[in-house]
Design a protein around this motif. Structure first.
Motif, PDB file in Angstrom:
ATOM      1  N   ALA A 195     -48.405 -55.625  -1.960  1.00  0.00           N
ATOM      2  CA  ALA A 195     -48.473 -54.178  -2.657  1.00  0.00           C
ATOM      3  C   ALA A 195     -49.592 -54.070  -3.875  1.00  0.00           C
ATOM      4  O   ALA A 195     -49.887 -53.492  -4.561  1.00  0.00           O
ATOM      5  N   PHE A 196     -48.410 -55.377  -5.135  1.00  0.00           N
ATOM      6  CA  PHE A 196     -49.493 -55.634  -6.502  1.00  0.00           C
ATOM      7  C   PHE A 196     -50.479 -55.894  -6.550  1.00  0.00           C
ATOM      8  O   PHE A 196     -51.501 -55.840  -7.460  1.00  0.00           O
ATOM      9  N   ALA A 197     -51.425 -56.929  -5.433  1.00  0.00           N
ATOM     10  CA  ALA A 197     -52.309 -57.150  -5.275  1.00  0.00           C
ATOM     11  C   ALA A 197     -53.595 -56.110  -4.734  1.00  0.00           C
ATOM     12  O   ALA A 197     -54.446 -55.621  -5.513  1.00  0.00           O
ATOM     13  N   LEU A 198     -53.118 -55.011  -3.842  1.00  0.00           N
ATOM     14  CA  LEU A 198     -53.716 -54.391  -3.862  1.00  0.00           C
ATOM     15  C   LEU A 198     -53.674 -53.093  -4.687  1.00  0.00           C
ATOM     16  O   LEU A 198     -55.244 -52.485  -5.312  1.00  0.00           O
ATOM     17  N   PHE A 199     -53.198 -53.161  -5.432  1.00  0.00           N
ATOM     18  CA  PHE A 199     -52.960 -51.970  -7.000  1.00  0.00           C
ATOM     19  C   PHE A 199     -54.687 -52.979  -7.954  1.00  0.00           C
ATOM     20  O   PHE A 199     -54.644 -51.691  -8.407  1.00  0.00           O
ATOM     21  N   LEU A 200     -53.942 -54.189  -7.814  1.00  0.00           N
ATOM     22  CA  LEU A 200     -55.262 -54.766  -8.852  1.00  0.00           C
ATOM     23  C   LEU A 200     -56.468 -55.010  -7.910  1.00  0.00           C
ATOM     24  O   LEU A 200     -57.486 -54.355  -8.758  1.00  0.00           O
ATOM     25  N   MET A 201     -56.518 -55.049  -6.858  1.00  0.00           N
ATOM     26  CA  MET A 201     -58.174 -54.555  -5.694  1.00  0.00           C
ATOM     27  C   MET A 201     -58.592 -53.482  -6.472  1.00  0.00           C
ATOM     28  O   MET A 201     -59.800 -52.903  -6.570  1.00  0.00           O
ATOM     29  N   ILE A 202     -57.838 -52.239  -6.692  1.00  0.00           N
ATOM     30  CA  ILE A 202     -58.251 -50.572  -6.372  1.00  0.00           C
ATOM     31  C   ILE A 202     -58.012 -50.281  -7.864  1.00  0.00           C
ATOM     32  O   ILE A 202     -59.421 -49.477  -8.162  1.00  0.00           O
ATOM     33  N   LYS A 258     -60.291 -53.495 -12.782  1.00  0.00           N
ATOM     34  CA  LYS A 258     -61.759 -54.049 -12.799  1.00  0.00           C
ATOM     35  C   LYS A 258     -61.611 -55.733 -13.322  1.00  0.00           C
ATOM     36  O   LYS A 258     -60.799 -55.869 -14.192  1.00  0.00           O
ATOM     37  N   GLY A 259     -63.594 -55.979 -13.136  1.00  0.00           N
ATOM     38  CA  GLY A 259     -63.290 -57.160 -13.610  1.00  0.00           C
ATOM     39  C   GLY A 259     -62.146 -58.610 -13.201  1.00  0.00           C
ATOM     40  O   GLY A 259     -62.223 -58.945 -11.675  1.00  0.00           O
ATOM     41  N   TRP A 260     -62.033 -59.371 -13.705  1.00  0.00           N
ATOM     42  CA  TRP A 260     -60.589 -60.275 -13.186  1.00  0.00           C
ATOM     43  C   TRP A 260     -59.696 -59.715 -12.079  1.00  0.00           C
ATOM     44  O   TRP A 260     -59.183 -60.647 -11.742  1.00  0.00           O
ATOM     45  N   TYR A 261     -58.979 -59.045 -13.191  1.00  0.00           N
ATOM     46  CA  TYR A 261     -57.292 -58.219 -12.179  1.00  0.00           C
ATOM     47  C   TYR A 261     -58.241 -57.963 -11.153  1.00  0.00           C
ATOM     48  O   TYR A 261     -56.978 -58.217 -10.087  1.00  0.00           O
ATOM     49  N   ILE A 315     -60.640 -59.754  -9.432  1.00  0.00           N
ATOM     50  CA  ILE A 315     -61.066 -60.904  -8.332  1.00  0.00           C
ATOM     51  C   ILE A 315     -59.640 -61.714  -8.289  1.00  0.00           C
ATOM     52  O   ILE A 315     -59.457 -61.558  -7.396  1.00  0.00           O
ATOM     53  N   SER A 316     -58.800 -61.140  -8.773  1.00  0.00           N
ATOM     54  CA  SER A 316     -57.139 -61.549  -8.940  1.00  0.00           C
ATOM     55  C   SER A 316     -56.548 -61.109  -7.853  1.00  0.00           C
ATOM     56  O   SER A 316     -56.078 -62.052  -7.179  1.00  0.00           O
ATOM     57  N   GLY A 317     -56.925 -59.919  -7.810  1.00  0.00           N
ATOM     58  CA  GLY A 317     -55.999 -59.228  -6.481  1.00  0.00           C
ATOM     59  C   GLY A 317     -56.547 -59.127  -4.960  1.00  0.00           C
ATOM     60  O   GLY A 317     -55.736 -59.919  -4.445  1.00  0.00           O
ATOM     61  N   TRP A 318     -57.386 -59.732  -5.112  1.00  0.00           N
ATOM     62  CA  TRP A 318     -58.470 -60.173  -4.140  1.00  0.00           C
ATOM     63  C   TRP A 318     -58.213 -61.871  -3.203  1.00  0.00           C
ATOM     64  O   TRP A 318     -57.972 -61.805  -2.622  1.00  0.00           O
ATOM     65  N   ILE A 319     -58.127 -62.411  -4.345  1.00  0.00           N
ATOM     66  CA  ILE A 319     -57.420 -63.881  -4.160  1.00  0.00           C
ATOM     67  C   ILE A 319     -55.868 -64.055  -3.481  1.00  0.00           C
ATOM     68  O   ILE A 319     -55.833 -64.215  -2.994  1.00  0.00           O
ATOM     69  N   ALA A 320     -55.222 -62.841  -4.227  1.00  0.00           N
ATOM     70  CA  ALA A 320     -53.707 -62.734  -4.365  1.00  0.00           C
ATOM     71  C   ALA A 320     -54.301 -62.396  -3.005  1.00  0.00           C
ATOM     72  O   ALA A 320     -52.641 -62.374  -1.944  1.00  0.00           O
ATOM     73  N   HIS A 340     -69.438 -46.416  -2.565  1.00  0.00           N
ATOM     74  CA  HIS A 340     -69.030 -47.885  -3.088  1.00  0.00           C
ATOM     75  C   HIS A 340     -67.126 -47.330  -2.208  1.00  0.00           C
ATOM     76  O   HIS A 340     -66.575 -48.689  -2.601  1.00  0.00           O
ATOM     77  N   ALA A 341     -66.893 -46.581  -2.341  1.00  0.00           N
ATOM     78  CA  ALA A 341     -65.293 -45.392  -2.633  1.00  0.00           C
ATOM     79  C   ALA A 341     -64.796 -46.379  -1.474  1.00  0.00           C
ATOM     80  O   ALA A 341     -63.564 -47.178  -0.185  1.00  0.00           O
ATOM     81  N   LEU A 342     -65.781 -46.355   0.247  1.00  0.00           N
ATOM     82  CA  LEU A 342     -66.317 -47.275   1.592  1.00  0.00           C
ATOM     83  C   LEU A 342     -65.815 -48.751   1.164  1.00  0.00           C
ATOM     84  O   LEU A 342     -64.980 -49.615   2.662  1.00  0.00           O
ATOM     85  N   TRP A 343     -66.173 -49.420   0.595  1.00  0.00           N
ATOM     86  CA  TRP A 343     -65.941 -50.766  -0.164  1.00  0.00           C
ATOM     87  C   TRP A 343     -64.507 -51.197  -0.037  1.00  0.00           C
ATOM     88  O   TRP A 343     -64.026 -50.703  -1.567  1.00  0.00           O
ATOM     89  N   LEU A 344     -63.701 -52.093  -0.180  1.00  0.00           N
ATOM     90  CA  LEU A 344     -62.260 -52.037   0.217  1.00  0.00           C
ATOM     91  C   LEU A 344     -61.577 -52.491  -1.164  1.00  0.00           C
ATOM     92  O   LEU A 344     -62.734 -53.495  -1.688  1.00  0.00           O
ATOM     93  N   GLY A 345     -61.562 -51.575  -1.690  1.00  0.00           N
ATOM     94  CA  GLY A 345     -61.429 -52.314  -3.544  1.00  0.00           C
ATOM     95  C   GLY A 345     -62.227 -52.279  -4.472  1.00  0.00           C
ATOM     96  O   GLY A 345     -61.838 -52.665  -5.768  1.00  0.00           O
ATOM     97  N   CYS A 346     -62.734 -51.378  -4.389  1.00  0.00           N
ATOM     98  CA  CYS A 346     -64.136 -51.319  -5.069  1.00  0.00           C
ATOM     99  C   CYS A 346     -64.519 -50.192  -5.795  1.00  0.00           C
ATOM    100  O   CYS A 346     -65.610 -49.205  -5.888  1.00  0.00           O
ATOM    101  N   ILE A 347     -63.384 -49.510  -5.826  1.00  0.00           N
ATOM    102  CA  ILE A 347     -63.239 -48.227  -6.358  1.00  0.00           C
ATOM    103  C   ILE A 347     -62.921 -48.429  -8.164  1.00  0.00           C
ATOM    104  O   ILE A 347     -62.209 -49.155  -8.621  1.00  0.00           O
ATOM    105  N   THR A 348     -63.972 -47.646  -9.339  1.00  0.00           N
ATOM    106  CA  THR A 348     -64.090 -47.571 -10.102  1.00  0.00           C
ATOM    107  C   THR A 348     -63.447 -46.407 -10.690  1.00  0.00           C
ATOM    108  O   THR A 348     -63.211 -45.593  -9.651  1.00  0.00           O
TER     109      THR A 348
END
Length: 174
Positions: A103-110, A113-116, A118-123, A165-173
Motif C-alpha cells: 500500500a505504501f508503494a502504491l501511494f508513492l506510485m499514484i 512524482k519523480g524519484w518517489y 520510481i521508487s514506488g514502482w520498484i518497491a 494519462h490516468a489510464l497509465w498505472l501510477g502516472c497520475i499527476t
C-alpha cells in the motif's frame, strides 16, 4: 481501544494467564504506538512522506532478503520453502508484512512524482515478485483484489478528470 478492552475482559476466561498477559502486552504496545503516531501526525503531517518512503524501503529490503533465500533454496542450502521467513516468525507473517507494505508503494506510485514515483514502482514490483516467489496462495487472491481495486480507482480518476494519462498505472499527476 476495543481490542484492549476485549483483551482485558478475556483475562476472566483465560486458561493460560501468562499467555493472556503476553497477548495483552502485544495489543497494548501496538495500540500505544498507533495512538502516539496519530497524535504526532494530527499536529504536523509532514513526516507522512518520510514514513511512506521508509516503509517502501523496508518492502524492497524484505523482497531482496526473500530473493537471497530463494537463491539459497534453489542451491539446496535451505531444505524447505517454509524455512524462508527472514526476520519474521513464519512465511505467512512475512507475506502479510510484504502485502501491507504494498500500500505504501502504491501511494508513492499514484500521488508522488519523480524519484518517489520510481521508487514506488520498484518497491511494488519487488514486493509482488517476492510474494509470487514465496508461493503464498492466500496472498495471490489478495493481489488480485488489490489489482481490481487499483484498476477501479484509476478508471474513476480517468472518468472524473478526463485525463488519458490516468489510464497509465501510477502516472497520475497532481
Amino acid at each position: 481501544m476495543g481490542f484492549v478492552l476485549v483483551s482485558l475482559i478475556s483475562f476472566t476466561q483465560s486458561i493460560n494467564l501468562s499467555e493472556s498477559v503476553l497477548q495483552f502486552t502485544k495489543i497494548f504496545t501496538v495500540f500505544a504506538a498507533v495512538f502516539n503516531l496519530s497524535v504526532i501526525l494530527m499536529r504536523d503531517n509532514s513526516p507522512v512522506n518520510l514514513i511512506i518512503v521508509i516503509m517502501a524501503a523496508l518492502l524492497i529490503f524484505d523482497a531482496i532478503l526473500i530473493f537471497i533465500n530463494i537463491y539459497k533454496f534453489i542451491n539446496g542450502e535451505i531444505a524447505n520453502i517454509l524455512d524462508i521467513k527472514t526476520v519474521y516468525s513464519n512465511k505467512n507473517i512475512l507475506a502479510s508484512s510484504i502485502f501491507i507494505k504494498l500500500a505504501f508503494a502504491l501511494f508513492l506510485m499514484i500521488f508522488e512524482k519523480g524519484w518517489y514515483q520510481i521508487s514506488g514502482w520498484i518497491a511494488f514490483v519487488f514486493g509482488v515478485a517476492a510474494i509470487f516467489f514465496m508461493a503464498s496462495r492466500t496472498f495471490y487472491l489478495g493481489l488480485l483484489i488489490l489489482f481490481l481495486i487499483f484498476i477501479t480507482y484509476m478508471l474513476i480518476v480517468y472518468f472524473q478528470k478526463k485525463q488519458k494519462h490516468a489510464l497509465w498505472l501510477g502516472c497520475i499527476t497532481k
